[in-house]
Design a protein around this motif. Structure first.
Motif, PDB file in Angstrom:
ATOM      1  N   ILE A  81       0.820  -1.220   0.000  1.00 39.74           N
ATOM      2  CA  ILE A  81       0.000   0.000   0.000  1.00 39.74           C
ATOM      3  C   ILE A  81       0.850   1.264   0.000  1.00 39.74           C
ATOM      4  O   ILE A  81       0.574   2.217  -0.721  1.00 39.74           O
ATOM      5  N   LEU A  82       1.894   1.286   0.830  1.00 41.96           N
ATOM      6  CA  LEU A  82       2.639   2.528   1.043  1.00 41.96           C
ATOM      7  C   LEU A  82       3.817   2.687   0.090  1.00 41.96           C
ATOM      8  O   LEU A  82       4.055   3.768  -0.437  1.00 41.96           O
ATOM      9  N   VAL A  83       4.586   1.619  -0.095  1.00 36.00           N
ATOM     10  CA  VAL A  83       5.754   1.730  -0.986  1.00 36.00           C
ATOM     11  C   VAL A  83       5.292   1.634  -2.437  1.00 36.00           C
ATOM     12  O   VAL A  83       5.615   2.480  -3.262  1.00 36.00           O
ATOM     13  N   GLY A  84       4.520   0.605  -2.732  1.00 35.76           N
ATOM     14  CA  GLY A  84       4.002   0.445  -4.084  1.00 35.76           C
ATOM     15  C   GLY A  84       4.846  -0.479  -4.934  1.00 35.76           C
ATOM     16  O   GLY A  84       6.059  -0.611  -4.716  1.00 35.76           O
ATOM     17  N   ARG A  85       4.191  -1.141  -5.888  1.00 32.35           N
ATOM     18  CA  ARG A  85       4.854  -2.133  -6.727  1.00 32.35           C
ATOM     19  C   ARG A  85       5.543  -1.519  -7.945  1.00 32.35           C
ATOM     20  O   ARG A  85       5.137  -0.452  -8.422  1.00 32.35           O
ATOM     21  N   ILE A  86       6.537  -2.214  -8.443  1.00 26.80           N
ATOM     22  CA  ILE A  86       7.101  -1.897  -9.755  1.00 26.80           C
ATOM     23  C   ILE A  86       5.986  -2.139 -10.774  1.00 26.80           C
ATOM     24  O   ILE A  86       5.249  -3.128 -10.651  1.00 26.80           O
ATOM     25  N   LYS A  87       5.864  -1.279 -11.760  1.00 25.84           N
ATOM     26  CA  LYS A  87       4.797  -1.468 -12.751  1.00 25.84           C
ATOM     27  C   LYS A  87       4.969  -2.795 -13.473  1.00 25.84           C
ATOM     28  O   LYS A  87       6.049  -3.100 -13.981  1.00 25.84           O
TER      29      LYS A  87
END
Lengths: 343, 343
Positions: free
Chosen positions: B117-123
């Protein structure tokens, strides 16, 4: 005198067949008056293995079979093709009621498929689970299922929980066995879709002592008497148990042989360690029962020696004396779906 | 001189916070010239833990936070509510690019949820896997996934396999790592629906060295460098490893203290055994990386001491130097689905 039990024994399955199988059968006969055994196998090697053994000959029958299902054979094919194999013939004897139970050290896959197809399920039982007893620091635990139900449904796990509880009570003699659901956390909301669906169903059962979720790390410590899981997970648990123990013990052995000082230490420590390791020796438990069939099938280790075969046969006696299948039927409120549909 | 790396460190997470966390951070700073650390935590206890330690002060910043996420809190709620917790603030620093990586010994659940949620995934990465290194008789194995993906899809396992392979090559230094699919048998047709679907997809990949299925019992022996599985299974494997080892070692200890003879034996054996057990000590590996995020999150043991914290921070340095995320993007042919839809 108690009722006679007829056990069919696969004399051709496993690494030590037929000699250790035959020895185990003979020992079981000598120790149990109410036992009759039908040995399935090739006449010559089995006869040879029997010769010289001391056992009550009138209670042993050699039923000749001409084929053997090998460990590596795809089970479904093998069972279809090898109609005169020791496994197929033995299971058919159970199906027909000529024998009460069948013991094999042969292919697990063939035992699972054969149990389903040849022996047949108790009406109302969805799937038969394979349920080995594992050693823990605190007595044995029944891991149910380690068999064929790799994509299990929650209704199947609910049946596994009940069958496991009855088995531990009646065969192992544990009053009010603690039944736990395998999960990756202790909290009710943890887990994958299957266990989330299963948890409330187990909680609602009034015929088992459901103690909630159990994590893998608490299994070897003995925190439950019955651990319920799908067969994919059960297999992972079972084989990690074997794998970690094996590697740790072999590394420890290597350490003991690493020098004079260590060697002497190992020698002094040996008797105490032996007692400890005995506690974790799976062989004393006999074999894994395949439950929910009209007869009992016991799959014992491929490497089973006579004593393990004997214990597996005696498991069948205990199962018959406790009339486990009748307890399944009465306590589990089984519904025969085929009948219900026809009514 | 190599590029500077900024690591955010949760000074409040884990059993030994803040003292061991702070000690580990100081040691990492002293040992690595290109490292900067942002310590997240409550000013007073963290300041106290820092006082008296010898470290390059100009490369450490104390970023004050006022809240702490406890181990037992439901992760999603905790992250939503505790906006000024060390974990939430640390992960936001990574998201914003102020820090490259985040190390925590706190709640695994919060680390997993926060990472997503906070860091986020690589696209293009579907789900971030948590991938601990486990000791084996034959070097470490990366078990991927042990995180949140308990009902994984085959396309996710395919990504895990590739990320795991790259990690083992670039960080652990294993050329052409052997990537295996966890299964209950070695044959291609074995397994549950998920692994049956995944096997041919892994076989078809040209950017990993796929060696087929691996059974649980072969993991501790070191038969693969990367073991791919869903997180439910991964958790079972990981915790069985811990559980069996713990019980066996404690039983062995009890045996050693069971009498004078055994005690003497244990004493003589100790140095050799110590070397053996060191090999199986997970602590030397640092922490478990949560991969596939725009930054790195490393979850180290709740019981981590300074040395483990230091190793976890140094894992982040290695990750940055190897530019792992760029390798993921170039080698995995990631497709940004949001973009594709908009084109």
């Amino acid at each position: 005198m108690s009722e006679t039990i007829n056990v069919a024994v696969d004399a051709m399955g496993g690494d030590n067949a037929p000699s250790e199988i035959v020895k185990g059968a003979a020992a079981a006969l000598a120790a149990n008056d109410n036992l009759r055994i039908t040995l399935l196998g090739s006449k010559e090697p089995v006869g040879q293995a029997l010769s010289g053994l001391d056992y009550p000959k009138e209670r042993l029958e050699l039923h000749e079979t001409t084929e053997v299902i090998e460990m590596a054979e795809p089970p479904v094919n093998a069972i279809r093709r090898k109609k005169d194999s020791s496994l197929v013939v033995g299971m058919k004897l159970v199906h027909e009621g000529a024998c009460d139970a069948f013991v094999t050290a042969g292919s697990t896959g063939a035992a699972l498929v054969g149990g389903q197809i040849l022996v047949g399920r108790i009406k109302g039982i969805e799937r038969p689970p394979l349920a080995p007893l594992l050693p823990t620091a605190n007595g044995p635990v029944l891991l149910i299922d380690c068999g064929a139900n790799v994509d299990a449904r929650s209704s199947q796990l609910v049946q596994f929980a009940q069958m496991g509880s009855i088995y531990m009570e009646k065969i192992v003699g544990i009053q009010n066995p603690r039944v736990a659901l395998f999960n990756i956390g202790a909290e009710e909301e943890k887990g994958n879709a299957l266990v989330k669906e299963t948890f409330p169903l187990l909680k609602a059962l009034d015929n088992i002592n459901f103690t909630g979720n159990i994590e893998a790390r608490d299994i070897p410590a003995g925190a439950a008497d019955v651990v319920v899981c799908d067969a994919f997970t059960g297999n992972a648990i079972l084989k990690m148990y074997e794998g970690v123990a094996k590697v740790l013990l072999s590394e420890m052995k290597a350490a003991i042989y690493s020098g004079t000082r260590a060697k002497l230490g190992g020698l002094l420590l040996k008797p105490a360690l032996k007692d400890t390791l005995k506690k974790f020796d799976v062989k004393s438990y006999g074999g894994a029962p395949l439950l929910g069939l009209t007869g009992l099938v016991v799959k014992t280790h491929g490497s089973a020696k006579a004593i393990e075969v004997q214990h597996s046969i005696e498991q069948c006696i205990a199962w018959k004396q406790a009339d486990i299948n009748s307890v399944f039927i009465s306590r589990m409120h089984l519904v025969d779906r085929t009948k219900t549909a026809a009514d």
